[in-house]
Design an enzyme around this catalytic site. Structure first.
Site, PDB file in Angstrom:
ATOM      1  N   ARG A  83       0.810  -1.197   0.021  1.00 44.64           N
ATOM      2  CA  ARG A  83       0.064   0.100  -0.194  1.00 44.64           C
ATOM      3  C   ARG A  83       0.932   1.183  -0.198  1.00 44.64           C
ATOM      4  O   ARG A  83       0.470   2.366  -0.569  1.00 44.64           O
ATOM      5  CB  ARG A  83      -0.894   0.178   0.932  1.00 44.64           C
ATOM      6  CG  ARG A  83      -2.022   0.975   1.188  1.00 44.64           C
ATOM      7  CD  ARG A  83      -3.064   0.870   2.322  1.00 44.64           C
ATOM      8  NE  ARG A  83      -4.013   1.976   2.331  1.00 44.64           N
ATOM      9  CZ  ARG A  83      -4.183   2.752   3.193  1.00 44.64           C
ATOM     10  NH1 ARG A  83      -3.777   2.472   4.481  1.00 44.64           N
ATOM     11  NH2 ARG A  83      -5.209   3.543   3.161  1.00 44.64           N
ATOM     12  N   HIS A 118       0.482   4.491  -2.535  1.00 43.55           N
ATOM     13  CA  HIS A 118      -0.037   5.658  -1.958  1.00 43.55           C
ATOM     14  C   HIS A 118       1.257   6.670  -2.515  1.00 43.55           C
ATOM     15  O   HIS A 118       0.812   7.977  -2.500  1.00 43.55           O
ATOM     16  CB  HIS A 118      -0.157   5.734  -0.575  1.00 43.55           C
ATOM     17  CG  HIS A 118      -1.685   5.487  -0.045  1.00 43.55           C
ATOM     18  ND1 HIS A 118      -2.359   6.264   0.728  1.00 43.55           N
ATOM     19  CD2 HIS A 118      -2.336   4.540  -0.395  1.00 43.55           C
ATOM     20  CE1 HIS A 118      -3.571   5.540   0.783  1.00 43.55           C
ATOM     21  NE2 HIS A 118      -3.454   4.355   0.081  1.00 43.55           N
ATOM     22  N   VAL A 168       0.289  10.055  -5.705  1.00 39.16           N
ATOM     23  CA  VAL A 168       0.300  11.602  -5.025  1.00 39.16           C
ATOM     24  C   VAL A 168       1.632  12.041  -5.619  1.00 39.16           C
ATOM     25  O   VAL A 168       2.585  11.559  -5.276  1.00 39.16           O
ATOM     26  CB  VAL A 168       0.102  11.648  -3.721  1.00 39.16           C
ATOM     27  CG1 VAL A 168       0.200  13.211  -3.068  1.00 39.16           C
ATOM     28  CG2 VAL A 168      -1.229  10.828  -3.204  1.00 39.16           C
ATOM     29  N   ASP A 200       7.975   8.954  -5.845  1.00 34.57           N
ATOM     30  CA  ASP A 200       9.085   9.852  -5.555  1.00 34.57           C
ATOM     31  C   ASP A 200       9.418   9.477  -4.091  1.00 34.57           C
ATOM     32  O   ASP A 200      10.377  10.573  -3.546  1.00 34.57           O
ATOM     33  CB  ASP A 200       8.989  11.268  -6.166  1.00 34.57           C
ATOM     34  CG  ASP A 200       7.745  11.915  -5.375  1.00 34.57           C
ATOM     35  OD1 ASP A 200       7.101  11.107  -4.750  1.00 34.57           O
ATOM     36  OD2 ASP A 200       7.751  13.199  -5.472  1.00 34.57           O
ATOM     37  N   SER A 227       7.631  10.727  -1.795  1.00 31.62           N
ATOM     38  CA  SER A 227       7.326  11.807  -1.204  1.00 31.62           C
ATOM     39  C   SER A 227       6.472  11.613  -0.011  1.00 31.62           C
ATOM     40  O   SER A 227       6.162  12.305   1.253  1.00 31.62           O
ATOM     41  CB  SER A 227       6.593  12.762  -2.086  1.00 31.62           C
ATOM     42  OG  SER A 227       5.496  12.216  -2.474  1.00 31.62           O
ATOM     43  N   ASN A 279      -3.749   8.687   4.459  1.00 30.87           N
ATOM     44  CA  ASN A 279      -2.344   8.167   4.871  1.00 30.87           C
ATOM     45  C   ASN A 279      -2.155   7.788   6.325  1.00 30.87           C
ATOM     46  O   ASN A 279      -1.055   7.339   6.765  1.00 30.87           O
ATOM     47  CB  ASN A 279      -1.252   9.000   4.225  1.00 30.87           C
ATOM     48  CG  ASN A 279      -0.930   8.993   2.799  1.00 30.87           C
ATOM     49  OD1 ASN A 279      -1.748   8.445   2.240  1.00 30.87           O
ATOM     50  ND2 ASN A 279      -0.376   9.931   2.038  1.00 30.87           N
ATOM     51  N   HIS A 324      -6.146  -5.756  -2.662  1.00 31.16           N
ATOM     52  CA  HIS A 324      -6.687  -6.042  -1.355  1.00 31.16           C
ATOM     53  C   HIS A 324      -6.967  -7.542  -0.915  1.00 31.16           C
ATOM     54  O   HIS A 324      -7.780  -7.791   0.168  1.00 31.16           O
ATOM     55  CB  HIS A 324      -8.270  -5.379  -1.482  1.00 31.16           C
ATOM     56  CG  HIS A 324      -7.959  -3.744  -1.406  1.00 31.16           C
ATOM     57  ND1 HIS A 324      -9.000  -2.911  -1.786  1.00 31.16           N
ATOM     58  CD2 HIS A 324      -6.822  -3.215  -1.194  1.00 31.16           C
ATOM     59  CE1 HIS A 324      -8.609  -1.868  -1.758  1.00 31.16           C
ATOM     60  NE2 HIS A 324      -7.161  -1.632  -1.509  1.00 31.16           N
ATOM     61  N   THR A 325      -6.301  -8.327  -1.531  1.00 26.83           N
ATOM     62  CA  THR A 325      -6.087  -9.673  -0.969  1.00 26.83           C
ATOM     63  C   THR A 325      -5.315  -9.785   0.136  1.00 26.83           C
ATOM     64  O   THR A 325      -5.220 -10.884   1.014  1.00 26.83           O
ATOM     65  CB  THR A 325      -5.685 -10.839  -2.114  1.00 26.83           C
ATOM     66  OG1 THR A 325      -5.511 -11.996  -1.462  1.00 26.83           O
ATOM     67  CG2 THR A 325      -4.227 -10.235  -2.747  1.00 26.83           C
ATOM     68  N   ASP A 354      -9.680  -9.684   3.258  1.00 23.76           N
ATOM     69  CA  ASP A 354      -9.711 -10.901   2.448  1.00 23.76           C
ATOM     70  C   ASP A 354      -9.843 -12.027   3.523  1.00 23.76           C
ATOM     71  O   ASP A 354      -8.827 -12.786   3.863  1.00 23.76           O
ATOM     72  CB  ASP A 354      -8.642 -11.268   1.452  1.00 23.76           C
ATOM     73  CG  ASP A 354      -8.878 -12.804   0.784  1.00 23.76           C
ATOM     74  OD1 ASP A 354      -9.898 -13.137   0.899  1.00 23.76           O
ATOM     75  OD2 ASP A 354      -7.968 -12.862  -0.004  1.00 23.76           O
TER      76      ASP A 354
END
Ligand code: HEM
Length: 478
Positions: free
Chosen positions: A218, A222, A226, A230, A232, A251, A349-350, A391
């Site tokens: 994840r 993320h 955004v 990089d 960030s 976040n 999302h498993t 899951d």
């Protein structure tokens, strides 16, 4: 034999063109409008969706003269023999070569396959002999020669215009030249053991806490959505920047920052100032999936680390949780990702968990959520559990059981449930849910991750190689 005379729909194209000219004069070509309207017409007729590449320009007049000569001949080759049966049944003989395919699709058991093929072929067809760059022109009026207008920019909130804008952003994102500069084996000379070090350390982290696999995957997502991949997302808020990405609402539930720092420390010891935090995130996400018994793939490397990070930039870039499928598609399109990437990457999302507030609103009477399952979740959250497995029973294992949950109305998040509202994504979910296509999903996942990992990357002299992933270099030196 004349094909053009039998065409319909000119008035509709004219109407759309007029709206677009009012919103963005002299900008959107008639050729692109045709491609987008064809796609939208199919979706509105409950068919598949596909991303349309834009940037076509008006054809030169000679094309029109040649339509008659170049258009496909409905009769097909006169001498053809396998064609005859199909022609008798109302199919053009030129279709007969694909008789086998027709019979297969006619069985009704391969709708999803046909949707996918149709989308792919439409994209191919839309690329036939297009004019781009300086070629041709952008007509200001449908069927009339271009005349420069004074730009009186009217605004329009029509969904069509919005779609065009989103699509334009997608084209920009996907044509990023920096993405082309990433390459596998990038550290072969400068830090030959880089990938080995990342894998070794990630193995130790996930062996100790298997639920970290989801967290690491994840983090990369993320990061990429955004401001590009990089790193960030890893920067701390500072006195000069009170609110970095990391502190934005979506976040706040990110995990795994310490794990990344641990890997970075190892790499700094082996090859100082060489391996970027952005590359570490991409590699750790890949390794986390493999360690959770999922697929692996080659990660093109060479990303550099960004030097800015603001919480405010997260809002419009990460798809909101309450999205419907159109909104999700738009968010993905804005990053150069298509409908297939959406459904495939949702398969992430498993792995992992979601906090109760992120699905609480679905627990009383959401028709897209199985009642018995909702009751169990309600109980779970009321008992004081903070999170639920996305899951259940398999949340540390990368597999296709997530798709079985979604197909059975047991998707935890609204964004997962709404994958059943679009013909293409629903077809993909149902197909993957059968458990017979794990290999296909695994391959698709690797491909979509590589695409996601190329979003808005910094390369060459851009950005920097951070020494610590949570601080810009400048801050370290002060
Ligand atoms: C399609 C849009 C998406 C939405 C709206 C969405 C939303 C969410 C939300 C709300 C959570 C739960 C966070 C929490 O409560 O702790 C979550 C978790 C997660 N998401 Fe997504 N997500 C999306 C796409 C993706 C993609 C593309 C990936 C990776 C390729 C991904 C990977 C994950 C993982 C692995 C978790 C579990 C994290 C953990 O266990 O800490 N998501 N997502």
């Amino acid at each position: 034999m004349t094909t053009a005379a039998e065409l319909r729909g000119f008035a509709s194209v004219k109407r759309v063109k007029a709206r677009l000219e009012a919103a963005c004069p002299g900008t959107v070509s008639c050729a692109d409008i045709l491609a987008l309207m064809a796609r939208d017409a199919v979706l509105l007729a409950k068919g598949p969706y596909w991303p349309v590449r834009r940037g076509r320009r008006r054809a030169s007049p000679f094309l029109r003269r040649h339509v008659r000569r170049q258009g496909p001949r409905p009769q097909g080759p006169r001498r053809s023999t396998p064609a005859t049966t199909a022609t008798r049944r109302g199919l053009f003989s030129s279709d007969a070569v694909t008789g086998e395919y027709v019979r297969r699709v006619a069985s009704g058991s391969f709708d999803e396959e046909f949707f996918r093929d149709f989308a792919e072929s439409m994209i191919k067809m839309g690329n036939v002999g297009v004019l781009t760059g300086d070629q041709g022109e952008i007509r200001t009026k449908y069927r009339q020669p271009v005349r420069l207008q004074s730009a009186s920019m009217a605004t329009s909130s029509s969904w069509m215009v919005m779609l065009m804008l989103v699509s334009a952003a997608a084209a920009a994102a996907s044509s990023s030249s920096a993405a082309g500069q990433l390459r596998t084996g990038y550290y072969r000379e400068t830090c030959p053991k880089a990938e080995q070090i990342v894998f070794g350390e990630t193995t130790r982290i996930i062996r100790a806490s298997p639920d970290m696999a989801g967290a690491l995957l994840r983090l990369h997502y993320h990061d990429c959505f955004v401001q590009g991949c990089d790193a960030s997302v890893l920067l701390d808020s500072t006195a000069g920047n009170a609110s970095a990405e990391r502190d934005s609402d979506p976040n706040k539930t990110l995990r795994g920052f310490d794990a990344v720092a641990r890997v970075k420390d190892k790499l700094e010891k082996a090859c100082p100032s060489t391996v970027s935090c952005a590359d570490i995130l991409a590699l750790m996400a890949r390794d986390a999936v493999l360690l959770a018994k999922g697929p692996t793939w080659n990660v093109p490397l060479g990303r550099r680390d960004g030097r800015s990070s603001t919480a405010a930039s997260c809002g419009g870039n990460l798809p909101p949780l309450c999205s419907n499928v159109t909104r999700l598609l738009e968010s993905f399109a804005a990053k150069g990702l298509d409908v297939k990437d959406l459904v495939v990457l949702s398969g992430a999302h498993t792995l992992g968990v979601a906090h109760c507030p992120n699905f609480a609103d679905r627990l009383s009477g959401d028709p897209a959520l199985d009642g018995a399952y909702a009751a169990r979740l309600r109980l779970q959250c009321n008992k004081g559990n903070v999170t639920a497995e996305m899951d259940p029973g398999s949340f540390t294992r990368f597999d296709t059981s997530y798709f079985r949950q979604v197909a059975r109305r047991r998707a935890l998040l609204r964004s997962d449930a709404c994958l059943m509202d679009n013909p293409f994504t629903a077809a993909y979910v149902r197909q993957a849910a059968t458990g017979k296509y794990d290999g296909h999903f695994f391959k698709d996942f690797g491909e979509s991750m590589v695409k996601m990992g190329a979003i808005g990357v910094l390369t060459g002299n851009q950005g920097e190689i951070r020494l610590k992933c949570n601080v810009k270099n400048k801050h370290l030196h002060h």
